[in-house]
Design a protein around this motif. Structure first.
Motif, PDB file in Angstrom:
ATOM      1  N   PRO A  66      13.215  -1.852 -15.634  1.00  0.00           N
ATOM      2  CA  PRO A  66      11.787  -1.624 -15.326  1.00  0.00           C
ATOM      3  C   PRO A  66      11.314  -2.206 -13.996  1.00  0.00           C
ATOM      4  O   PRO A  66      10.132  -2.079 -13.678  1.00  0.00           O
ATOM      5  CB  PRO A  66      11.078  -2.310 -16.492  1.00  0.00           C
ATOM      6  CG  PRO A  66      12.092  -2.411 -17.569  1.00  0.00           C
ATOM      7  CD  PRO A  66      13.383  -2.630 -16.859  1.00  0.00           C
ATOM      8  N   LEU A  67      12.174  -2.901 -13.229  1.00  0.00           N
ATOM      9  CA  LEU A  67      11.742  -3.394 -11.925  1.00  0.00           C
ATOM     10  C   LEU A  67      11.164  -2.245 -11.104  1.00  0.00           C
ATOM     11  O   LEU A  67      11.810  -1.209 -10.933  1.00  0.00           O
ATOM     12  CB  LEU A  67      12.909  -4.023 -11.171  1.00  0.00           C
ATOM     13  CG  LEU A  67      12.636  -4.372  -9.696  1.00  0.00           C
ATOM     14  CD1 LEU A  67      11.564  -5.457  -9.583  1.00  0.00           C
ATOM     15  CD2 LEU A  67      13.922  -4.815  -8.996  1.00  0.00           C
ATOM     16  N   THR A  68       9.934  -2.434 -10.604  1.00  0.00           N
ATOM     17  CA  THR A  68       9.279  -1.409  -9.802  1.00  0.00           C
ATOM     18  C   THR A  68       8.897  -1.996  -8.454  1.00  0.00           C
ATOM     19  O   THR A  68       8.156  -2.989  -8.386  1.00  0.00           O
ATOM     20  CB  THR A  68       8.020  -0.881 -10.504  1.00  0.00           C
ATOM     21  OG1 THR A  68       8.360  -0.446 -11.829  1.00  0.00           O
ATOM     22  CG2 THR A  68       7.427   0.289  -9.734  1.00  0.00           C
ATOM     23  N   VAL A  69       9.416  -1.412  -7.393  1.00  0.00           N
ATOM     24  CA  VAL A  69       9.110  -1.813  -6.026  1.00  0.00           C
ATOM     25  C   VAL A  69       8.512  -0.594  -5.344  1.00  0.00           C
ATOM     26  O   VAL A  69       9.214   0.400  -5.114  1.00  0.00           O
ATOM     27  CB  VAL A  69      10.357  -2.309  -5.283  1.00  0.00           C
ATOM     28  CG1 VAL A  69       9.990  -2.764  -3.869  1.00  0.00           C
ATOM     29  CG2 VAL A  69      11.027  -3.449  -6.046  1.00  0.00           C
ATOM     30  N   GLY A  70       7.211  -0.653  -5.046  1.00  0.00           N
ATOM     31  CA  GLY A  70       6.595   0.532  -4.476  1.00  0.00           C
ATOM     32  C   GLY A  70       5.100   0.370  -4.331  1.00  0.00           C
ATOM     33  O   GLY A  70       4.577  -0.746  -4.210  1.00  0.00           O
ATOM     34  N   SER A  71       4.402   1.473  -4.363  1.00  0.00           N
ATOM     35  CA  SER A  71       2.951   1.486  -4.211  1.00  0.00           C
ATOM     36  C   SER A  71       2.267   1.147  -5.538  1.00  0.00           C
ATOM     37  O   SER A  71       2.891   1.219  -6.609  1.00  0.00           O
ATOM     38  CB  SER A  71       2.493   2.872  -3.756  1.00  0.00           C
ATOM     39  OG  SER A  71       2.734   3.820  -4.789  1.00  0.00           O
ATOM     40  N   LYS A  74       0.818  -1.205   0.000  1.00  0.00           N
ATOM     41  CA  LYS A  74       0.000   0.000   0.000  1.00  0.00           C
ATOM     42  C   LYS A  74       0.856   1.261   0.000  1.00  0.00           C
ATOM     43  O   LYS A  74       0.485   2.284  -0.559  1.00  0.00           O
ATOM     44  CB  LYS A  74      -0.947  -0.004   1.196  1.00  0.00           C
ATOM     45  CG  LYS A  74      -2.075  -1.020   1.082  1.00  0.00           C
ATOM     46  CD  LYS A  74      -3.030  -0.674  -0.063  1.00  0.00           C
ATOM     47  CE  LYS A  74      -4.220  -1.624  -0.068  1.00  0.00           C
ATOM     48  NZ  LYS A  74      -5.182  -1.279  -1.154  1.00  0.00           N
ATOM     49  N   ASN A  75       2.026   1.187   0.664  1.00  0.00           N
ATOM     50  CA  ASN A  75       2.940   2.319   0.600  1.00  0.00           C
ATOM     51  C   ASN A  75       4.320   1.842   0.186  1.00  0.00           C
ATOM     52  O   ASN A  75       4.693   0.678   0.388  1.00  0.00           O
ATOM     53  CB  ASN A  75       3.002   3.083   1.926  1.00  0.00           C
ATOM     54  CG  ASN A  75       3.581   2.245   3.047  1.00  0.00           C
ATOM     55  OD1 ASN A  75       4.783   1.992   3.073  1.00  0.00           O
ATOM     56  ND2 ASN A  75       2.739   1.810   3.979  1.00  0.00           N
ATOM     57  N   ASP A  78       9.866  -5.073   2.523  1.00  0.00           N
ATOM     58  CA  ASP A  78       9.467  -6.476   2.417  1.00  0.00           C
ATOM     59  C   ASP A  78      10.166  -7.200   1.276  1.00  0.00           C
ATOM     60  O   ASP A  78      10.453  -8.405   1.384  1.00  0.00           O
ATOM     61  CB  ASP A  78       7.947  -6.563   2.223  1.00  0.00           C
ATOM     62  CG  ASP A  78       7.173  -6.087   3.443  1.00  0.00           C
ATOM     63  OD1 ASP A  78       7.781  -5.970   4.525  1.00  0.00           O
ATOM     64  OD2 ASP A  78       5.961  -5.805   3.303  1.00  0.00           O
ATOM     65  N   PHE A  79      10.437  -6.495   0.160  1.00  0.00           N
ATOM     66  CA  PHE A  79      11.009  -7.167  -1.004  1.00  0.00           C
ATOM     67  C   PHE A  79      12.529  -7.263  -0.944  1.00  0.00           C
ATOM     68  O   PHE A  79      13.117  -8.137  -1.593  1.00  0.00           O
ATOM     69  CB  PHE A  79      10.596  -6.444  -2.287  1.00  0.00           C
ATOM     70  CG  PHE A  79      10.994  -7.162  -3.553  1.00  0.00           C
ATOM     71  CD1 PHE A  79      10.480  -8.418  -3.851  1.00  0.00           C
ATOM     72  CD2 PHE A  79      11.889  -6.593  -4.453  1.00  0.00           C
ATOM     73  CE1 PHE A  79      10.839  -9.094  -5.011  1.00  0.00           C
ATOM     74  CE2 PHE A  79      12.262  -7.261  -5.612  1.00  0.00           C
ATOM     75  CZ  PHE A  79      11.731  -8.513  -5.886  1.00  0.00           C
ATOM     76  N   ASP A  97      -3.949  -9.702  -6.129  1.00  0.00           N
ATOM     77  CA  ASP A  97      -5.136  -8.934  -5.746  1.00  0.00           C
ATOM     78  C   ASP A  97      -4.908  -7.442  -5.985  1.00  0.00           C
ATOM     79  O   ASP A  97      -5.775  -6.752  -6.548  1.00  0.00           O
ATOM     80  CB  ASP A  97      -5.471  -9.177  -4.271  1.00  0.00           C
ATOM     81  CG  ASP A  97      -6.217 -10.480  -4.040  1.00  0.00           C
ATOM     82  OD1 ASP A  97      -6.969 -10.906  -4.949  1.00  0.00           O
ATOM     83  OD2 ASP A  97      -6.045 -11.074  -2.961  1.00  0.00           O
ATOM     84  N   LEU A  98      -3.758  -6.940  -5.568  1.00  0.00           N
ATOM     85  CA  LEU A  98      -3.458  -5.523  -5.792  1.00  0.00           C
ATOM     86  C   LEU A  98      -3.402  -5.204  -7.274  1.00  0.00           C
ATOM     87  O   LEU A  98      -3.910  -4.176  -7.735  1.00  0.00           O
ATOM     88  CB  LEU A  98      -2.127  -5.163  -5.128  1.00  0.00           C
ATOM     89  CG  LEU A  98      -2.110  -5.036  -3.612  1.00  0.00           C
ATOM     90  CD1 LEU A  98      -0.672  -4.869  -3.111  1.00  0.00           C
ATOM     91  CD2 LEU A  98      -2.961  -3.861  -3.152  1.00  0.00           C
ATOM     92  N   LEU A  99      -2.774  -6.099  -8.033  1.00  0.00           N
ATOM     93  CA  LEU A  99      -2.638  -5.870  -9.464  1.00  0.00           C
ATOM     94  C   LEU A  99      -4.010  -5.825 -10.136  1.00  0.00           C
ATOM     95  O   LEU A  99      -4.289  -4.930 -10.951  1.00  0.00           O
ATOM     96  CB  LEU A  99      -1.773  -6.974 -10.080  1.00  0.00           C
ATOM     97  CG  LEU A  99      -1.242  -6.752 -11.483  1.00  0.00           C
ATOM     98  CD1 LEU A  99      -0.258  -5.598 -11.529  1.00  0.00           C
ATOM     99  CD2 LEU A  99      -0.571  -8.025 -12.006  1.00  0.00           C
ATOM    100  N   GLY A 100      -4.872  -6.787  -9.803  1.00  0.00           N
ATOM    101  CA  GLY A 100      -6.171  -6.860 -10.442  1.00  0.00           C
ATOM    102  C   GLY A 100      -7.147  -5.808  -9.981  1.00  0.00           C
ATOM    103  O   GLY A 100      -7.996  -5.356 -10.765  1.00  0.00           O
ATOM    104  N   GLU A 101      -7.045  -5.381  -8.723  1.00  0.00           N
ATOM    105  CA  GLU A 101      -8.016  -4.442  -8.176  1.00  0.00           C
ATOM    106  C   GLU A 101      -7.607  -2.985  -8.345  1.00  0.00           C
ATOM    107  O   GLU A 101      -8.465  -2.123  -8.590  1.00  0.00           O
ATOM    108  CB  GLU A 101      -8.222  -4.741  -6.683  1.00  0.00           C
ATOM    109  CG  GLU A 101      -8.883  -6.091  -6.409  1.00  0.00           C
ATOM    110  CD  GLU A 101      -8.841  -6.474  -4.945  1.00  0.00           C
ATOM    111  OE1 GLU A 101      -8.391  -5.637  -4.115  1.00  0.00           O
ATOM    112  OE2 GLU A 101      -9.232  -7.610  -4.621  1.00  0.00           O
TER     113      GLU A 101
END
Length: 390
Positions: free
Chosen positions: A276-281, A243-244, A251-252, A321-325
């Motif tokens: 293009p690796l993205t670690v974030g919200s 979420k943030n 965590d990653f 879930d985050l990706l789809g929602e």
């Protein structure tokens, strides 16, 4: 556009717990991920092909055939199918069989892979990688399109009057993406045949990906399949979300630091700034992904790697879930804005079938039949409809 997940199927120890999934658990996890892909409204699940530890997906069509029975909507694909070390006869038959089982929900990405030792394991020479890819695909295309094939080449025994079975569903071969990170010869091959080009740019900077895609588009137009903007482009990517942003990075980090491919190398901060690796919200993932269009143009398919480096299944499902929602609905809406009508939709079996109708309806059938097929099927075959009307 199509959005989905690709997996490499690594069986990696979770650095936070010390747990290593069994082969059985990892394979079952891939099935659960595919089911989740469908549940959250994504479009594609793709599996890699590997023949060495710590990877488990040595038989992609077996896995995808099982998943076909557990799903009803998603496209089942590969990332990648080894065109160099697999017999093209076996590829032709396996994927035609899968087409029938999945009612056409099948395409595939062909590539050379990134594991050098696989070549001698299957009786091939890595120094012949590009020639193998070119010759084997030339045969594969004919096997899917011709009822009887006579063939003689450099790398396999000749064929005389050979018919692969079963035949492609509805007479329509699976759509082919040619996957490459660094080889312009593969981009050239994709352009020559009017196929798709999949640039899995998880390890390379944007400038390199832009150069490869631009070359493919130029050559696609050169070979008369349509304009450069009508070329079929797919991209790979990699994300981890919370979420943030701070929680995502915290965590990653242990998984990044111990990943089997890039672990113990650049820092996560350096890697995310250069690839293009993205670690974030979720919003950061949205913004980064929308930025891909700035350097490759409007494209058709976006796949992400989300289940590697020892991430537990529970975490991966939460990511989906985050990706789809929160992510993909915004991306669908934003990518659709200002997208020229001439840019083709991503291919499906039904669109390919209708394009084939448009290209083969006899002139005596009348203009109405051609107009109907052309209006229904997206112009994913470049100039196919134009040729049908000529």
């Amino acid at each position: 556009m199509q959005f989905g997940i690709f997996t490499v199927g690594d069986r990696t120890t979770d650095p936070t717990t010390g747990d290593t999934p069994t082969e059985n658990a990892r394979i079952k996890a891939m099935v659960a991920i595919a089911q989740k892909v469908e549940e959250v409204g994504l479009d594609v699940f793709a599996t890699g092909e590997h023949h060495n530890p710590p990877f488990v997906p040595s038989s992609p069509t077996t896995l995808l055939g099982y998943i076909a029975g557990q799903t009803s909507r998603i496209i089942l694909s590969t990332a990648t199918t080894l065109i160099t070390t697999n017999d093209p006869v076996k590829i032709a038959e396996d994927f035609a069989m899968l087409q029938h089982l999945a009612d056409g929900r099948v395409d595939l990405t062909l590539g050379r892979g990134n594991t050098g030792p696989v070549y001698p394991w299957f009786g091939k020479d890595i120094r012949e990688g590009i020639p193998l890819a070119l010759e084997n695909y030339a045969l594969l295309r004919r096997l899917w399109r011709e009822e009887s094939v006579d063939w003689e080449g450099q790398f396999r025994t000749p064929l005389q009057g050979f018919q692969s079975t079963p035949r492609p569903l509805d007479g329509v071969p699976p759509f082919v993406w040619h996957g490459s990170i660094r080889s312009p010869e593969i981009a050239e091959q994709a352009a020559y045949y009017g196929d798709g080009f999949f640039s899995n740019h998880i390890f390379w900077p944007a400038s390199h990906t832009a150069k490869m895609v631009r070359y493919y588009r130029q050559r696609f137009e050169h070979y008369g399949h349509g304009t450069a903007a009508q070329a079929m482009v797919g991209l790979g990517g990699q994300v981890f979300m919370s979420k943030n942003s701070q929680d995502a990075k915290r965590d990653f980090r242990p998984y990044f630091d111990n990943a089997p491919v890039y672990g113990n190398g650049p820092s996560m901060e350096d890697f995310t700034s250069q690839t293009p690796l993205t670690v974030g919200s979720p919003q950061e993932v949205i913004d980064r992904t929308l930025g891909f269009r700035d350097y490759v143009g409007d494209y058709q398919r976006q796949l992400w790697l989300m289940d590697h480096a020892g991430l537990p299944l529970k975490t991966v499902l939460e990511q989906l879930d985050l990706l789809g929602e929160e992510v993909v609905p915004v991306l669908r809406r934003e990518f659709a804005k200002n997208r020229p009508a001439t840019v083709p939709d991503a291919p499906t079996h039904e669109s390919l079938r209708l394009a084939r109708v448009a290209a083969t309806v006899p002139a005596a059938a009348g203009r109405d039949d051609l107009d109907t097929a052309a209006a229904i099927a997206p112009a994913h075959t470049g100039a196919a409809f134009g040729r049908a009307r000529a």
